[in-house]
Scaffold this active site. Structure first.
Site, PDB file in Angstrom:
ATOM      1  N   HIS A   1      -3.611  -4.276   7.935  1.00  0.00           N
ATOM      2  CA  HIS A   1      -3.730  -3.099   8.793  1.00  0.00           C
ATOM      3  C   HIS A   1      -2.840  -3.240  10.024  1.00  0.00           C
ATOM      4  CE1 HIS A   1      -5.140   0.591  10.464  1.00  0.00           C
ATOM      5  NE2 HIS A   1      -5.730   0.815   9.314  1.00  0.00           N
TER       6      HIS A   1
ATOM      7  N   ASN B   1       0.848  -1.185   0.000  1.00  0.00           N
ATOM      8  CA  ASN B   1       0.000   0.000   0.000  1.00  0.00           C
ATOM      9  C   ASN B   1       0.893   1.248   0.000  1.00  0.00           C
ATOM     10  OD1 ASN B   1      -1.358   2.278   1.130  1.00  0.00           O
ATOM     11  ND2 ASN B   1      -3.052   0.954   1.724  1.00  0.00           N
TER      12      ASN B   1
ATOM     13  N   THR C   1      -8.268   3.684   8.567  1.00  0.00           N
ATOM     14  CA  THR C   1      -9.497   2.884   8.619  1.00  0.00           C
ATOM     15  C   THR C   1      -9.572   2.161   9.961  1.00  0.00           C
ATOM     16  OG1 THR C   1      -9.046   2.539   6.286  1.00  0.00           O
ATOM     17  CG2 THR C   1     -10.904   1.333   7.209  1.00  0.00           C
TER      18      THR C   1
ATOM     19  N   HIS D   1       1.004   6.269   1.796  1.00  0.00           N
ATOM     20  CA  HIS D   1       1.752   7.243   2.597  1.00  0.00           C
ATOM     21  C   HIS D   1       2.931   7.864   1.865  1.00  0.00           C
ATOM     22  CE1 HIS D   1      -1.082   6.925   5.660  1.00  0.00           C
ATOM     23  NE2 HIS D   1      -0.927   5.616   5.768  1.00  0.00           N
TER      24      HIS D   1
ATOM     25  N   ARG E   1      -9.488   8.071  -0.850  1.00  0.00           N
ATOM     26  CA  ARG E   1     -10.443   8.510   0.182  1.00  0.00           C
ATOM     27  C   ARG E   1     -11.296   9.644  -0.344  1.00  0.00           C
ATOM     28  NH1 ARG E   1      -8.715   6.518   5.521  1.00  0.00           N
ATOM     29  NH2 ARG E   1     -10.501   7.675   6.297  1.00  0.00           N
TER      30      ARG E   1
ATOM     31  N   ARG F   1      -7.062  12.842   0.843  1.00  0.00           N
ATOM     32  CA  ARG F   1      -5.958  13.348   1.663  1.00  0.00           C
ATOM     33  C   ARG F   1      -4.595  12.841   1.206  1.00  0.00           C
ATOM     34  NH1 ARG F   1      -7.166  10.145   7.260  1.00  0.00           N
ATOM     35  NH2 ARG F   1      -9.190  11.125   6.972  1.00  0.00           N
TER      36      ARG F   1
ATOM     37  N   GLU G   1     -11.134  -9.155   3.450  1.00  0.00           N
ATOM     38  CA  GLU G   1      -9.837  -8.796   4.025  1.00  0.00           C
ATOM     39  C   GLU G   1     -10.064  -8.610   5.515  1.00  0.00           C
ATOM     40  OE1 GLU G   1      -7.389  -5.864   2.114  1.00  0.00           O
ATOM     41  OE2 GLU G   1      -6.361  -5.385   4.005  1.00  0.00           O
TER      42      GLU G   1
ATOM     43  N   GLU H   1      -8.828   0.442  -2.665  1.00  0.00           N
ATOM     44  CA  GLU H   1      -9.667   0.492  -1.461  1.00  0.00           C
ATOM     45  C   GLU H   1     -10.537   1.732  -1.552  1.00  0.00           C
ATOM     46  OE1 GLU H   1      -7.062   0.853   1.835  1.00  0.00           O
ATOM     47  OE2 GLU H   1      -6.145  -1.083   1.520  1.00  0.00           O
TER      48      GLU H   1
ATOM     49  N   HIS I   1      -5.676   3.563  -1.475  1.00  0.00           N
ATOM     50  CA  HIS I   1      -6.978   3.922  -0.916  1.00  0.00           C
ATOM     51  C   HIS I   1      -7.334   5.329  -1.400  1.00  0.00           C
ATOM     52  CE1 HIS I   1      -9.603   4.199   3.006  1.00  0.00           C
ATOM     53  NE2 HIS I   1     -10.269   4.516   1.922  1.00  0.00           N
TER      54      HIS I   1
ATOM     55  N   ARG J   1       3.249  18.966   0.967  1.00  0.00           N
ATOM     56  CA  ARG J   1       3.741  20.175   0.288  1.00  0.00           C
ATOM     57  C   ARG J   1       2.980  20.470  -0.997  1.00  0.00           C
ATOM     58  NH1 ARG J   1       9.142  21.955   1.347  1.00  0.00           N
ATOM     59  NH2 ARG J   1       9.267  22.021   3.600  1.00  0.00           N
TER      60      ARG J   1
HETATM   61  N1  PXP Z   1      -5.827  -2.924   4.194  1.00  0.00           N
HETATM   62  C1  PXP Z   1      -6.806  -1.986   4.260  1.00  0.00           C
HETATM   63  C2  PXP Z   1      -8.184  -2.383   3.863  1.00  0.00           C
HETATM   64  C3  PXP Z   1      -6.515  -0.676   4.675  1.00  0.00           C
HETATM   65  O1  PXP Z   1      -7.514   0.247   4.737  1.00  0.00           O
HETATM   66  C4  PXP Z   1      -5.185  -0.327   4.981  1.00  0.00           C
HETATM   67  C5  PXP Z   1      -4.852   1.083   5.353  1.00  0.00           C
HETATM   68  O2  PXP Z   1      -5.134   1.931   4.287  1.00  0.00           O
HETATM   69  C6  PXP Z   1      -4.196  -1.333   4.884  1.00  0.00           C
HETATM   70  C7  PXP Z   1      -4.548  -2.624   4.507  1.00  0.00           C
HETATM   71  C8  PXP Z   1      -2.758  -1.056   5.192  1.00  0.00           C
HETATM   72  O3  PXP Z   1      -2.599  -0.731   6.544  1.00  0.00           O
HETATM   73  P1  PXP Z   1      -1.183  -0.232   7.076  1.00  0.00           P
HETATM   74  O4  PXP Z   1      -0.878   1.055   6.353  1.00  0.00           O
HETATM   75  O5  PXP Z   1      -1.404  -0.043   8.540  1.00  0.00           O
HETATM   76  O6  PXP Z   1      -0.193  -1.306   6.748  1.00  0.00           O
END
Ligand code: PXP
Length: 249
Positions: A192, A8, A102, A11, A46, A50, A152, A71, A44, A19
């Site tokens: 997660h 994922n 989430t 971030h 959103r 963000r 999931e 997602e 994801h 910025r």
């Molecule tokens: N799976 C789902 C469904 C999520 O919403 C997220 C966070 O966006 C993740 C996995 C990944 O979580 P983490 O960033 O804590 O590894």
């Protein structure tokens, strides 16, 4: 055989959005993750945009060589976007504007009508649908009832558990839910809060076919890359004065 890894890259986009710059690019990070062996890229989108932007999903869909897992919340707007971008999988997640991440799984029966509609439209569009749920047997059964392809399992409570007994209780819940889902013929993913210190026990559960991991991997990439990044800047600073005459003493 190991489970598949979905990386994922949300971030990476968080750093860019801090910025409102053009870098770091989550798509570039995704391609590097694929080169390192990732089986899937997860993003994801959103409602508040963000981190990941529509442009990211669009470009990712065009250049990713593995699979794309989008997602999103089960809203009309997001379903239309998914049908436009056509990821391999959509993972439907609950979304609250004020949350940091989430925080819990979907209440599948509580949202049955909206989920039914979203799942049907996405599946008609050739997209696999997974539901992000707490490791709870009722939620697993409900996911089967609404014809999801997969679930999931939310590993957040396991990741945050303090002490051996709380952690093994949470792991037991994930194990039971994974078993029940597999028995019903659902695909099983988990994710997660998974980190370099807590992933192994989850990755050992045989029914879990896929882990989606983001924050810990992006955080590690930042710290393991720091030394090189500082050295590159110092090289440029030296280079900048390489042709200047040394000041006389
Ligand atoms: N799976 C789902 C469904 C999520 O919403 C997220 C966070 O966006 C993740 C996995 C990944 O979580 P983490 O960033 O804590 O590894």
């Amino acid at each position: 055989m190991r489970a598949r890894l979905g990386v994922n890259v949300d971030h990476v986009a968080t750093v860019r959005q801090a910025r409102k710059a053009a870098y770091p690019d989550p798509v570039e990070a995704a391609l590097l993750a694929e080169l390192a062996g990732a089986d899937q890229i997860t993003v994801h989108l959103r409602e508040d945009r963000r981190h990941i932007q529509e442009r990211d999903v669009e470009v990712l869909r065009r250049v990713a060589k593995t699979e794309v897992n989008l997602e999103m919340a089960a809203t009309q707007e997001m379903v239309s976007l998914a049908l436009k971008f056509r990821p391999d999988t959509v993972t439907l997640v609950p979304e609250r504007r004020e949350e940091l991440t989430t925080e819990g799984g979907l209440d599948v029966m509580g949202q049955k009508d909206a989920l039914d509609r979203a799942i049907r439209l996405l599946q008609d569009g050739g997209i696999r649908v997974s539901l992000f749920i707490d490791p709870d047997l009722d939620q697993v059964r409900a996911s089967h009832k609404v014809n999801a392809h997969a679930v999931e399992l939310h590993t957040g409570r396991y990741a945050e558990a303090r002490g051996f007994s709380e952690r093994s209780d949470e792991l037991g819940r994930i194990r039971d839910a994974a078993k029940a889902a597999a028995k019903l013929g659902l695909g099983v993913a988990a994710g997660h809060g998974l980190h370099y210190t807590n992933t192994i026990p989850v990755a050992r559960i045989p029914e879990i076919q896929e882990l989606n991991i983001g924050h810990s991997i992006v955080a590690r990439a930042l710290t393991t890359g720091m030394e090189r990044a500082v050295k590159d800047m110092l090289d440029q600073m030296r280079e900048a004065r390489a042709d200047l005459v040394k000041p006389a003493r």
